[in-house]
Write an enzyme that holds these catalytic residues in place. Structure first.
Site, PDB file in Angstrom:
ATOM      1  CG  ASP A 133      14.803  -4.666 -38.819  1.00  0.00           C
ATOM      2  OD1 ASP A 133      13.492  -4.641 -38.891  1.00  0.00           O
ATOM      3  OD2 ASP A 133      15.446  -5.041 -39.553  1.00  0.00           O
ATOM      4  CB  CYS A 172      10.012  -4.133 -53.393  1.00  0.00           C
ATOM      5  SG  CYS A 172       8.666  -3.711 -54.689  1.00  0.00           S
ATOM      6  CB  CYS A 193      14.868  -1.995 -51.353  1.00  0.00           C
ATOM      7  SG  CYS A 193      15.492  -2.269 -49.859  1.00  0.00           S
ATOM      8  CB  CYS A 215       0.916   2.677 -51.353  1.00  0.00           C
ATOM      9  SG  CYS A 215      -0.347   2.486 -50.232  1.00  0.00           S
ATOM     10  CB  CYS A 254      -3.129   7.716 -45.975  1.00  0.00           C
ATOM     11  SG  CYS A 254      -1.280   7.137 -45.601  1.00  0.00           S
ATOM     12  CB  CYS A 314      -3.947   8.618 -51.154  1.00  0.00           C
ATOM     13  SG  CYS A 314      -2.610   8.195 -52.262  1.00  0.00           S
ATOM     14  CG  ASN A 326      30.476 -18.640 -49.133  1.00  0.00           C
ATOM     15  OD1 ASN A 326      29.418 -18.320 -49.926  1.00  0.00           O
ATOM     16  ND2 ASN A 326      30.442 -19.983 -48.842  1.00  0.00           N
ATOM     17  NE  ARG A 327      38.969 -14.235 -50.422  1.00  0.00           N
ATOM     18  CZ  ARG A 327      40.215 -14.505 -50.856  1.00  0.00           C
ATOM     19  NH1 ARG A 327      41.053 -14.876 -49.736  1.00  0.00           N
ATOM     20  NH2 ARG A 327      40.768 -14.384 -52.075  1.00  0.00           N
TER      21      ARG A 327
END
Length: 376
Positions: A134, A240, A97, A194, A188, A191, A280-281
């Site tokens: 985050d 996504c 994404c 989404c 919005c 609408c 992994n490396r």
């Protein structure tokens, strides 16, 4: 101290260090958000990746002594690649994404916030500051909404008038009484593009997401993906963008302000078959700098198998056979068996029949039997 003047100086400085939008809000509890989070928890709609303590997510006073304000920042990221690579037969590609293009945004925003902290501390040496991006306790979107960065769209993203929803968010709790900005009006309207675009119906209604059905969440899990979602994942190997690309506010929005956010097309849209055999490396060397690597290689490899099944890529049969025969991880063996069933053909049927006789894991055996039934 003249806090209004300081506020203007902070805004001006933020522009010099590449912060695309900045806003301020009071450090009061997020009462409405708390009620929504409790309801989400009751419905089982949470992803499990969030801070589990709802009080900490909604009350800045639990995170810092006597907070007075919160600064919210936003950085715009690209929605299109300057260099394109094409998926073709025998060389099928997956896709990360847009929020996982370029350098991991956590590092980018933390660096911006660190500079902003240094600037503020030069002006107010005794100030208390706490920044997060985050993975912090506060809900980034709730802070950004109240600070006037944008409104909370029906797709559960912050939508800015300038950049649409293609923005990364971060915030800083402060002990300084900055004057708050006014939140924006929701634009919005009626609408629902989404909601209609969501492949799995994860957007229950405007502003409410069932994370357990969200492809972005599913691609980050480590177990078998429920069968009802596998075909809907397509060639997505991390995240996504459907609810963002469907949004009219994002039409024509593509910003290339930050060099470190520019995607390497071979990383953002990688060839699928080579992913299956990465050590992994090798995985860390190839994907370690992007946000989509945070869960390790297992989800990416499993999603790459599902993507090969999506393309019905018969050139991947030998790689999938190798996984069934040699991979120690049941999720990989089982998903590969299901993928062979989707690809079909006599070679896949032979591999699955042989695996049926040799496999001992019950979950993998279930997937092998599904694969055999699909070929029949």
């Amino acid at each position: 101290m003249d806090y209004r003047q300081l506020r203007e100086e902070v805004i001006a400085y933020s522009k010099t260090i590449g912060i695309d939008k900045i806003g301020f809000t009071a450090a009061e509890p997020f009462g409405e958000l708390k009620n929504r989070l409790i309801r989400q928890q009751e419905l089982g709609y949470q992803s499990g990746f969030e801070e589990p303590d709802i009080e900490k997510r909604t009350n800045p006073e639990l995170l810092m002594e006597k907070p007075r304000s919160i600064i919210a920042i936003a950085l715009a990221y690209p929605s299109k690649m300057n260099e394109r690579v094409v998926s073709k037969k025998g060389e099928r590609r997956g896709i990360f994404c847009r929020a996982s293009w370029g350098l991991d945004y956590h590092h980018i925003l933390r660096a911006k916030l660190a500079k902003l902290e240094e600037f503020i501390l030069e002006k107010v040496p005794g100030a208390r500051l706490k920044s997060m991006v985050d993975t912090g306790e506060l809900a980034d979107r709730a802070v950004a909404e109240r600070a006037g960065i944008g409104w909370s769209g029906k797709n559960c993203s912050i939508i800015t008038p300038e950049f649409g929803s293609y923005v990364y968010l971060g915030e800083m709790i402060t002990s300084i009484p900055f004057e708050p900005d006014t939140p924006l009006e929701d634009q919005c309207g009626s609408c629902r593009k989404c909601l209609d675009a969501c492949p799995t119906g994860a957007l229950v209604q405007g502003g409410q997401l069932n994370a357990q059905r969200c492809i972005s969440f599913l691609t980050q899990t480590k177990d078998f993906i429920p069968e009802e979602f596998r075909e809907k994942i397509g060639n997505r190997i991390y995240g996504c963008d459907s609810c963002q690309t469907a949004c009219p506010m994002n039409k024509g929005r593509d910003f290339h302000f930050h060099e470190e956010m520019e995607p390497d097309p071979e990383v953002a849209k990688p060839l699928l078959k080579p992913i299956l055999s990465l050590s992994n490396r090798e995985f860390k060397e190839r994907f370690g700098k992007v946000a989509g690597s945070w869960r390790g290689k297992k989800p990416i490899q499993r999603n790459a198998i599902i993507a090969l099944a999506h393309f019905k890529d018969d050139t991947a049969v030998s790689e999938l056979e190798n996984l069934i025969r040699k991979d120690p991880r049941p999720v990989m063996r089982g998903t590969a068996a299901w993928a062979l069933g989707k690809i079909g053909g006599s070679e896949s049927a032979f591999i699955l029949q042989k695996a049926l006789a040799e496999e001992n894991d019950e979950e993998v055996l279930t997937e092998i039997k599904k694969g055999i039934e699909m070929i029949k």
